[in-house]
Design an enzyme around this catalytic site. Sequence first.
Site, mmCIF file in Angstrom:
data_model
loop_
_atom_site.group_PDB
_atom_site.id
_atom_site.type_symbol
_atom_site.label_atom_id
_atom_site.label_comp_id
_atom_site.label_asym_id
_atom_site.label_seq_id
_atom_site.Cartn_x
_atom_site.Cartn_y
_atom_site.Cartn_z
ATOM 1 N N GLU A 106 53.855 4.954 -30.991
ATOM 2 C CA GLU A 106 53.832 5.835 -32.160
ATOM 3 C C GLU A 106 54.889 5.441 -33.182
ATOM 4 O O GLU A 106 54.732 5.705 -34.369
ATOM 5 C CB GLU A 106 54.040 7.287 -31.709
ATOM 6 N N HIS A 156 46.303 -5.144 -7.367
ATOM 7 C CA HIS A 156 45.010 -5.321 -6.701
ATOM 8 C C HIS A 156 43.847 -5.027 -7.639
ATOM 9 O O HIS A 156 42.693 -4.991 -7.212
ATOM 10 C CB HIS A 156 44.945 -4.427 -5.461
ATOM 11 N N LYS A 198 43.662 13.925 -37.405
ATOM 12 C CA LYS A 198 43.689 15.383 -37.503
ATOM 13 C C LYS A 198 42.910 15.867 -38.713
ATOM 14 O O LYS A 198 42.159 16.847 -38.643
ATOM 15 C CB LYS A 198 45.142 15.876 -37.582
#
Length: 430
Positions: free
Chosen positions: A284, A305, A419
Amino acid sequence: MVMFNFKIDNINDRISNKSMKRYQTLISSLVNKINLKLLDGSDMMGWLDLVDSYDSREIIQMRNKANEWKKMQMKYVLVIGIGGSYVGVRAAIDMCCGLFNEVAPKIIWMHNMSSTYVVSLTQKLAHEKFGIIVISKSGTTLEPAITFRIFRELLQKNVGISKLHKYIVAITDKNKGTLHDFAKHRHITTFGIPDDIGGRFSTLTPVGMFAIILKGLDPLMILKGAKQAVKDASNEEISENSAFTYACYRHYFSTIKHFQIENFIVYDPSLQFVGEMWRQIFAESEGKEYKGLFPTLSLFTTDLHSMGQYLQQGKRIFFETSLIVKKPKKDLVVKVTDNVDKLKYLNNKSLDFINKKAFEGTISAHTKIGKVNNFVLEIGTNDEYHFGYLFMWFAIAVTMSGYLLKINPFNQPGVEQYKSNMFKLLGKKH
């Protein structure tokens, strides 16, 4: 005493002395501009001053409220927050308390709007007298706002409207905002978020400290560790400042070597959210103007793995940073008296010793054979002191790393774009 080491022994692509001198000139100039608050965002570094100016009265108030809740014998406390209002505090509690800590109250994290998750949680809490810590500076961030409404209405059914305020703590703006005004109107206890500290840098404020205190951790030890990190990073000489060394190498790897990814690695599941905290603060802060490394997170040996093959022999577009704990809080010595499962060679070796050998073997394979650059962060143990140090070290490093990229590390304009689109699609008028 805090034990912290930043190791560059496993870096193949070293910065030359000539280039390091250029970085030193840049760093010295940036430090001066930061001190004079001449850079974009440098007025949002209040987190740096907390270690010397924390209001002891506020800590006492948080302790008193935590003790009040403990006397109420609540089984669960719901922490409603997202982003920096959630990641850092969970990192602290997971790291210091462990993943199987059963000390009441049990914290449940509410950090998304998944209908299945929310409904399942309402069913779990349907008949419980639970606490709510709601964290939002404005009170209008959609995820915490809507889930706070849902769970406070559920809580009101369980305890009654007259007692509702006793079960809620709001951590929000000190003087204004939707959540601030609601809490004051309903006589809900509030703790303030300073104006000069943004979300991802707010863990040492009540955003993180109240829940940390509630779980029985020592906020003063966290601040002590953070203060040591500030002291260690006060020298502008790169060779004496590991946070600045890290910042310079990240810039060098990104802009000169053209690596695209930094893979942060932990070897303990209780440190996974420390990795998430690192991931958020760097993503951010730096992901702007089409710049910045892409931060990823791995849990070893688990991910060896699944991702191990790529990390060893895939495209060389990344470098790695491993977080290692020198002495974990708990360990177990393996006793093998027979060889039925071919494990006799592990007799009298501890699990931590075995895990450390997995780390050593991996970093050797990745560095020497796979030609991957590897940093190592080593801390003493999983406690409050070292969490405070790590948090502050990350914050200082990302600040300098961002300014080396010539961006403001303290804003997040891209987040505002999603937003805006979301609110438009939902029909919000104002």
